[in-house]
Design an enzyme around this catalytic site. Structure first.
Site, PDB file in Angstrom:
ATOM      1  N   ARG A  18      -1.868   4.697 -13.295  1.00  9.54           N
ATOM      2  CA  ARG A  18      -2.355   4.428 -11.938  1.00  9.54           C
ATOM      3  C   ARG A  18      -2.244   5.688 -11.088  1.00  9.54           C
ATOM      4  O   ARG A  18      -3.184   6.439 -10.935  1.00  9.54           O
ATOM      5  CB  ARG A  18      -1.578   3.256 -11.319  1.00  9.54           C
ATOM      6  CG  ARG A  18      -2.297   2.632 -10.123  1.00  9.54           C
ATOM      7  CD  ARG A  18      -1.982   3.299  -8.808  1.00  9.54           C
ATOM      8  NE  ARG A  18      -0.571   3.256  -8.446  1.00  9.54           N
ATOM      9  CZ  ARG A  18      -0.067   3.875  -7.372  1.00  9.54           C
ATOM     10  NH1 ARG A  18      -0.859   4.588  -6.584  1.00  9.54           N
ATOM     11  NH2 ARG A  18       1.224   3.813  -7.110  1.00  9.54           N
ATOM     12  N   ASP A  19      -1.073   5.969 -10.587  1.00 12.81           N
ATOM     13  CA  ASP A  19      -0.864   7.128  -9.727  1.00 12.81           C
ATOM     14  C   ASP A  19      -1.148   8.434 -10.466  1.00 12.81           C
ATOM     15  O   ASP A  19      -1.711   9.377  -9.911  1.00 12.81           O
ATOM     16  CB  ASP A  19       0.584   7.104  -9.203  1.00 12.81           C
ATOM     17  CG  ASP A  19       0.860   8.119  -8.117  1.00 12.81           C
ATOM     18  OD1 ASP A  19       0.178   9.152  -8.061  1.00 12.81           O
ATOM     19  OD2 ASP A  19       1.772   7.883  -7.308  1.00 12.81           O
ATOM     20  N   HIS A  31      10.039   5.845  -5.117  1.00 14.98           N
ATOM     21  CA  HIS A  31       8.870   6.494  -5.717  1.00 14.98           C
ATOM     22  C   HIS A  31       8.864   7.926  -5.201  1.00 14.98           C
ATOM     23  O   HIS A  31       8.664   8.168  -4.014  1.00 14.98           O
ATOM     24  CB  HIS A  31       7.599   5.742  -5.291  1.00 14.98           C
ATOM     25  CG  HIS A  31       6.328   6.329  -5.813  1.00 14.98           C
ATOM     26  ND1 HIS A  31       5.639   5.762  -6.873  1.00 14.98           N
ATOM     27  CD2 HIS A  31       5.598   7.400  -5.420  1.00 14.98           C
ATOM     28  CE1 HIS A  31       4.538   6.471  -7.097  1.00 14.98           C
ATOM     29  NE2 HIS A  31       4.495   7.468  -6.232  1.00 14.98           N
ATOM     30  N   HIS A  54       7.823  12.172  -5.530  1.00 14.50           N
ATOM     31  CA  HIS A  54       6.974  13.257  -6.017  1.00 14.50           C
ATOM     32  C   HIS A  54       7.783  14.555  -5.977  1.00 14.50           C
ATOM     33  O   HIS A  54       8.826  14.622  -5.333  1.00 14.50           O
ATOM     34  CB  HIS A  54       5.700  13.368  -5.178  1.00 14.50           C
ATOM     35  CG  HIS A  54       4.735  12.260  -5.432  1.00 14.50           C
ATOM     36  ND1 HIS A  54       3.513  12.450  -6.041  1.00 14.50           N
ATOM     37  CD2 HIS A  54       4.814  10.935  -5.167  1.00 14.50           C
ATOM     38  CE1 HIS A  54       2.873  11.291  -6.142  1.00 14.50           C
ATOM     39  NE2 HIS A  54       3.650  10.354  -5.615  1.00 14.50           N
ATOM     40  N   CYS A  92      -1.565  12.022  -4.286  1.00 21.35           N
ATOM     41  CA  CYS A  92      -2.363  11.102  -3.478  1.00 21.35           C
ATOM     42  C   CYS A  92      -3.606  11.803  -2.954  1.00 21.35           C
ATOM     43  O   CYS A  92      -3.501  12.844  -2.294  1.00 21.35           O
ATOM     44  CB  CYS A  92      -1.526  10.577  -2.305  1.00 21.35           C
ATOM     45  SG  CYS A  92      -2.427   9.482  -1.192  1.00 21.35           S
ATOM     46  N   ASN A 121       4.065  13.200  -9.611  1.00 19.45           N
ATOM     47  CA  ASN A 121       5.274  12.392  -9.582  1.00 19.45           C
ATOM     48  C   ASN A 121       6.397  13.104 -10.336  1.00 19.45           C
ATOM     49  O   ASN A 121       6.156  14.002 -11.135  1.00 19.45           O
ATOM     50  CB  ASN A 121       5.023  11.044 -10.289  1.00 19.45           C
ATOM     51  CG  ASN A 121       3.996  10.193  -9.588  1.00 19.45           C
ATOM     52  OD1 ASN A 121       4.317   9.396  -8.723  1.00 19.45           O
ATOM     53  ND2 ASN A 121       2.739  10.361  -9.961  1.00 19.45           N
TER      54      ASN A 121
END
Length: 308
Positions: free
Chosen positions: A14-15, A209, A211, A242, A251
């Protein structure tokens, strides 16, 4: 520090793919999923339920959830930017929907075209609709830009705490504290986690979460561990970023996080050697995309296998 079971949700599908130009075939994503599963990963942020015409990378969302559901003992989460996306995610069979509200007004407008207040109202509607779904799912309220914003700069911690309180009030099942752009420091992590716990109460689980834009991602993960966080997001290879937060990098990598946790006496249930095989496969699928993972670059230190 006592030994604890650490839950790592891999977000690469996903990310991790948000800034990748190559649109991977569904079969390739399923192969990545299977390799992560073979390594012991059981929690996945598996896809995004966003408009396929605008985001072709996620046009196969339903297929990926179905593939994930074919494996025993997995927890599948998916991102949804609005109630329609959340409805699609629940219908596809996810266990939880990650619904983002940013502590930065500018980022929230760029990301989902709503103010934080409007987005929280949408989250409330999602939670209500989930309760009547044939297969109920959990609502993960992700507080984005909790440690800073590449558009606005500093973010008032009180805005983060207000969102945490509102998340509790609408019945969120989990709060994810998100360093969307990777600006956090270890001290800031401890302060924000403490404030969110106070605002949301002790009953709602927290995850973090992170980064690694400024190179402090792993230090921040350890700081979170020190204040009791046991649920972490990370991406295979350290991919990610993002598209609506300029300057955000990948990440924290799943490999680096597993290494740090296991060598710090924690239990992840993930086999690092098998995980690294998955990273090498990912690199062959995306040869033009850097893999910021330190363990991918250096290899597993020999002493790792000798730890007790």
């Amino acid at each position: 520090m006592p030994t604890r079971d650490i839950s790592i949700s891999d977000v690469v599908l996903r990310d991790g793919l948000q800034l990748v130009d190559t649109v991977l075939m569904p079969e390739t994503k399923m192969q990545i999923f299977d390799m992560l599963y073979a390594a012991g990963v059981r929690s996945f942020d598996v896809t995004s339920f966003v408009p396929p015409a605008r985001f072709p990378q996620y046009a196969d969302a339903v297929e990926l959830v179905a593939h994930g559901r074919s494996k025993p003992d997995v927890f599948l989460s998916a991102f949804a930017p609005n109630p329609k996306g959340a409805e699609r995610a629940v219908a596809a069979g996810v266990d939880s929907v990650s619904f983002v509200v940013s502590a930065s007004v500018s980022h929230n407008l760029a990301n989902v075209r709503n103010t934080p207040t409007e987005q929280m109202e949408a989250a409330k509607a999602v939670k209500i609709s989930m309760a009547s779904a044939e297969r109920p799912a959990q609502l993960v309220l992700a507080i984005a830009s909790a440690f800073g914003c590449s558009i606005e700069g500093a973010v008032d911690p009180e805005s983060v705490f207000r969102l945490a309180e509102q998340a509790r009030d609408i019945g969120a099942d989990e709060i994810c504290i998100s360093d969307t752009v990777g600006y956090a420091s270890p001290r800031q992590v401890k302060d924000i986690v403490a404030g969110v716990r106070s605002a949301a109460g002790a009953d709602i689980p927290l995850r973090i979460h992170l980064h690694d834009t400024t190179g402090t991602g792993m230090a921040c993960a350890y700081a979170a561990l020190e204040v009791g966080i046991t649920r972490f997001d990370a991406a295979l290879g350290g991919l990610g970023g993002c598209p609506f937060a300029p300057g955000a990098s990948g990440n924290i990598s799943t490999e680096d996080l597993v290494y740090m946790m296991e060598t710090s006496g924690q239990r992840t249930g993930i086999d690092l050697e098998t995980l690294l095989i998955a990273t090498h496969a990912l690199h062959t699928f995306l040869p033009n995309d850097p893999m910021p993972s330190h363990i991918f670059t250096s290899g597993i230190p020999k002493a790792y296998g000798m730890r007790t």
